[in-house]
Design a protein around this motif. Structure first.
Motif, PDB file in Angstrom:
ATOM      1  N   VAL A  26      16.276 -41.447 -38.588  1.00  0.00           N
ATOM      2  CA  VAL A  26      15.325 -42.630 -38.364  1.00  0.00           C
ATOM      3  C   VAL A  26      14.872 -42.487 -37.237  1.00  0.00           C
ATOM      4  CG1 VAL A  26      15.561 -45.066 -38.220  1.00  0.00           C
ATOM      5  CG2 VAL A  26      17.040 -44.130 -39.879  1.00  0.00           C
ATOM      6  N   TYR A  27      15.210 -41.842 -36.134  1.00  0.00           N
ATOM      7  CA  TYR A  27      14.414 -41.822 -34.879  1.00  0.00           C
ATOM      8  C   TYR A  27      13.162 -41.334 -34.851  1.00  0.00           C
ATOM      9  CZ  TYR A  27      13.545 -39.993 -30.019  1.00  0.00           C
ATOM     10  OH  TYR A  27      13.021 -39.494 -28.845  1.00  0.00           O
ATOM     11  N   PRO A  28      12.875 -39.944 -35.834  1.00  0.00           N
ATOM     12  CA  PRO A  28      11.512 -39.718 -35.772  1.00  0.00           C
ATOM     13  C   PRO A  28      10.555 -40.722 -36.112  1.00  0.00           C
ATOM     14  CG  PRO A  28      12.994 -37.829 -36.710  1.00  0.00           C
ATOM     15  CD  PRO A  28      13.688 -39.305 -36.322  1.00  0.00           C
ATOM     16  N   PHE A  29      11.054 -41.484 -37.096  1.00  0.00           N
ATOM     17  CA  PHE A  29      10.252 -42.870 -37.592  1.00  0.00           C
ATOM     18  C   PHE A  29       9.902 -43.792 -36.642  1.00  0.00           C
ATOM     19  CE2 PHE A  29      12.163 -41.290 -41.504  1.00  0.00           C
ATOM     20  CZ  PHE A  29      11.128 -40.757 -42.185  1.00  0.00           C
ATOM     21  N   TYR A  30      10.940 -43.924 -35.847  1.00  0.00           N
ATOM     22  CA  TYR A  30      10.516 -44.918 -34.650  1.00  0.00           C
ATOM     23  C   TYR A  30       9.538 -44.272 -33.735  1.00  0.00           C
ATOM     24  CZ  TYR A  30      14.877 -47.282 -35.366  1.00  0.00           C
ATOM     25  OH  TYR A  30      16.294 -47.869 -35.919  1.00  0.00           O
ATOM     26  N   VAL A  31       9.450 -43.096 -33.371  1.00  0.00           N
ATOM     27  CA  VAL A  31       8.458 -42.208 -32.773  1.00  0.00           C
ATOM     28  C   VAL A  31       7.190 -42.273 -33.181  1.00  0.00           C
ATOM     29  CG1 VAL A  31       7.902 -40.176 -31.730  1.00  0.00           C
ATOM     30  CG2 VAL A  31      10.277 -40.653 -31.411  1.00  0.00           C
ATOM     31  N   GLN A  32       7.284 -41.969 -34.617  1.00  0.00           N
ATOM     32  CA  GLN A  32       5.993 -41.795 -35.557  1.00  0.00           C
ATOM     33  C   GLN A  32       5.158 -43.333 -35.466  1.00  0.00           C
ATOM     34  OE1 GLN A  32       6.526 -41.342 -39.729  1.00  0.00           O
ATOM     35  NE2 GLN A  32       4.713 -40.028 -39.708  1.00  0.00           N
ATOM     36  N   LYS A  33       6.044 -44.246 -35.621  1.00  0.00           N
ATOM     37  CA  LYS A  33       5.416 -45.609 -35.388  1.00  0.00           C
ATOM     38  C   LYS A  33       4.716 -45.818 -34.389  1.00  0.00           C
ATOM     39  CE  LYS A  33       6.606 -50.136 -36.651  1.00  0.00           C
ATOM     40  NZ  LYS A  33       7.566 -51.236 -37.478  1.00  0.00           N
ATOM     41  N   ALA A  34       5.410 -45.540 -32.965  1.00  0.00           N
ATOM     42  CA  ALA A  34       4.783 -45.778 -31.864  1.00  0.00           C
ATOM     43  C   ALA A  34       3.657 -45.029 -31.713  1.00  0.00           C
ATOM     44  CB  ALA A  34       6.109 -45.438 -30.757  1.00  0.00           C
ATOM     45  N   GLU A  35       3.574 -43.720 -31.811  1.00  0.00           N
ATOM     46  CA  GLU A  35       2.464 -42.699 -31.626  1.00  0.00           C
ATOM     47  C   GLU A  35       1.241 -43.161 -32.543  1.00  0.00           C
ATOM     48  OE1 GLU A  35       4.215 -38.860 -32.084  1.00  0.00           O
ATOM     49  OE2 GLU A  35       4.963 -38.824 -30.361  1.00  0.00           O
ATOM     50  N   LYS A  36       1.362 -43.909 -33.868  1.00  0.00           N
ATOM     51  CA  LYS A  36       0.301 -44.063 -34.522  1.00  0.00           C
ATOM     52  C   LYS A  36      -0.471 -45.216 -33.910  1.00  0.00           C
ATOM     53  CE  LYS A  36       1.861 -43.307 -39.307  1.00  0.00           C
ATOM     54  NZ  LYS A  36       2.274 -43.889 -40.550  1.00  0.00           N
ATOM     55  N   LYS A  37       0.242 -45.970 -32.958  1.00  0.00           N
ATOM     56  CA  LYS A  37      -0.410 -47.057 -32.118  1.00  0.00           C
ATOM     57  C   LYS A  37      -0.734 -46.573 -30.876  1.00  0.00           C
ATOM     58  CE  LYS A  37      -0.410 -49.862 -35.648  1.00  0.00           C
ATOM     59  NZ  LYS A  37      -1.372 -50.391 -36.229  1.00  0.00           N
ATOM     60  N   ASN A  38      -0.863 -45.341 -30.397  1.00  0.00           N
ATOM     61  CA  ASN A  38      -1.043 -44.803 -29.044  1.00  0.00           C
ATOM     62  C   ASN A  38      -0.006 -45.124 -28.168  1.00  0.00           C
ATOM     63  OD1 ASN A  38      -3.760 -43.582 -30.056  1.00  0.00           O
ATOM     64  ND2 ASN A  38      -4.521 -45.505 -30.057  1.00  0.00           N
ATOM     65  N   ARG A  39       1.261 -45.211 -28.517  1.00  0.00           N
ATOM     66  CA  ARG A  39       2.262 -45.314 -27.485  1.00  0.00           C
ATOM     67  C   ARG A  39       3.150 -43.771 -27.685  1.00  0.00           C
ATOM     68  NH1 ARG A  39       2.297 -51.016 -25.850  1.00  0.00           N
ATOM     69  NH2 ARG A  39       3.788 -50.013 -24.390  1.00  0.00           N
ATOM     70  N   THR A  40       4.117 -43.621 -26.967  1.00  0.00           N
ATOM     71  CA  THR A  40       4.679 -42.647 -26.652  1.00  0.00           C
ATOM     72  C   THR A  40       6.105 -42.308 -26.933  1.00  0.00           C
ATOM     73  OG1 THR A  40       5.295 -42.746 -24.368  1.00  0.00           O
ATOM     74  CG2 THR A  40       3.146 -42.245 -24.790  1.00  0.00           C
ATOM     75  N   LYS A  41       6.485 -41.158 -27.233  1.00  0.00           N
ATOM     76  CA  LYS A  41       7.921 -40.812 -27.426  1.00  0.00           C
ATOM     77  C   LYS A  41       8.985 -41.371 -26.003  1.00  0.00           C
ATOM     78  CE  LYS A  41      10.973 -37.021 -28.053  1.00  0.00           C
ATOM     79  NZ  LYS A  41      11.819 -37.368 -26.764  1.00  0.00           N
ATOM     80  N   GLU A  42       8.185 -41.210 -25.045  1.00  0.00           N
ATOM     81  CA  GLU A  42       9.030 -41.363 -23.806  1.00  0.00           C
ATOM     82  C   GLU A  42       9.166 -43.134 -23.884  1.00  0.00           C
ATOM     83  OE1 GLU A  42       6.461 -39.311 -23.848  1.00  0.00           O
ATOM     84  OE2 GLU A  42       7.798 -37.513 -23.595  1.00  0.00           O
ATOM     85  N   GLU A  43       8.261 -43.873 -24.122  1.00  0.00           N
ATOM     86  CA  GLU A  43       8.426 -45.133 -24.351  1.00  0.00           C
ATOM     87  C   GLU A  43       9.444 -45.564 -25.185  1.00  0.00           C
ATOM     88  OE1 GLU A  43       4.111 -47.286 -23.040  1.00  0.00           O
ATOM     89  OE2 GLU A  43       4.099 -45.989 -24.923  1.00  0.00           O
ATOM     90  N   VAL A  44       9.437 -44.785 -26.425  1.00  0.00           N
ATOM     91  CA  VAL A  44      10.460 -44.931 -27.566  1.00  0.00           C
ATOM     92  C   VAL A  44      11.976 -44.804 -26.985  1.00  0.00           C
ATOM     93  CG1 VAL A  44      11.575 -44.294 -29.599  1.00  0.00           C
ATOM     94  CG2 VAL A  44       9.000 -44.678 -29.489  1.00  0.00           C
ATOM     95  N   ASP A  45      12.011 -43.751 -25.987  1.00  0.00           N
ATOM     96  CA  ASP A  45      13.378 -43.331 -25.631  1.00  0.00           C
ATOM     97  C   ASP A  45      13.775 -44.282 -24.518  1.00  0.00           C
ATOM     98  OD1 ASP A  45      13.296 -41.018 -27.096  1.00  0.00           O
ATOM     99  OD2 ASP A  45      12.779 -39.678 -25.529  1.00  0.00           O
ATOM    100  N   GLN A  46      12.800 -44.818 -23.588  1.00  0.00           N
ATOM    101  CA  GLN A  46      12.964 -45.825 -22.430  1.00  0.00           C
ATOM    102  C   GLN A  46      13.683 -47.147 -23.229  1.00  0.00           C
ATOM    103  OE1 GLN A  46       9.569 -47.068 -20.265  1.00  0.00           O
ATOM    104  NE2 GLN A  46      10.716 -48.304 -19.112  1.00  0.00           N
ATOM    105  N   ILE A  47      12.906 -47.576 -24.306  1.00  0.00           N
ATOM    106  CA  ILE A  47      13.771 -48.875 -25.138  1.00  0.00           C
ATOM    107  C   ILE A  47      14.992 -48.604 -25.690  1.00  0.00           C
ATOM    108  CG2 ILE A  47      13.023 -50.004 -27.295  1.00  0.00           C
ATOM    109  CD1 ILE A  47      10.160 -49.816 -26.771  1.00  0.00           C
ATOM    110  N   ILE A  48      15.223 -47.162 -26.456  1.00  0.00           N
ATOM    111  CA  ILE A  48      16.589 -47.175 -26.696  1.00  0.00           C
ATOM    112  C   ILE A  48      17.360 -47.033 -25.783  1.00  0.00           C
ATOM    113  CG2 ILE A  48      17.889 -45.368 -28.025  1.00  0.00           C
ATOM    114  CD1 ILE A  48      15.290 -44.541 -29.631  1.00  0.00           C
TER     115      ILE A  48
END
Length: 116
Positions: A14-36
């Motif tokens: 599921v993690y790659p889908f979180y990253v993909q959802k964020a990146e589609k909206k110009n957010r980053t993997k690092e931000e996803v990781d920070q949230i998690i």
């Protein structure tokens, strides 16, 4: 009572889908990781270890070092369900994470997402 399918789904799937959802909206993997990491208490290395080990969501949250005390401030609707009203503790944690990723994708500031 049957176990919900998401409980036994590997977090790593599921993690790659979180990253993909964020990146589609110009957010980053690092931000996803920070949230998690904020929500679960994992550090970056611990998060990566969980991804590499392919633990299911149940184990991922069971092994979380420290679920954030401000998580109770996460409110709102995910998939038509109010996260603060979810009865099952594991499902509520999953919904909290979903809600935070949704907020990131909607452009909310990190300070607000992290309930700072």
């Amino acid at each position: 009572m049957a176990t919900h399918k998401i409980f036994t789904t590997p977090f790593a799937k599921v993690y790659p889908f979180y990253v993909q959802k964020a990146e589609k909206k110009n957010r980053t993997k690092e931000e996803v990781d920070q949230i998690i990491c904020w929500l679960t208490g994992y550090d970056r290395a611990g998060l990566q270890q969980q991804i590499d080990s392919e633990h299911d969501f149940d184990t991922f949250f069971a092994l979380a070092p420290a679920f954030h005390p401000n998580s109770a401030q996460i409110k709102g609707v995910v998939c038509g369900v109010r996260v603060e009203e979810v009865q099952d503790p594991l499902m509520q944690k999953i919904r909290y994470l979903d809600k935070l990723i949704d907020e990131l994708a909607k452009g909310k500031a990190m300070e607000k997402i992290l309930r700072a």
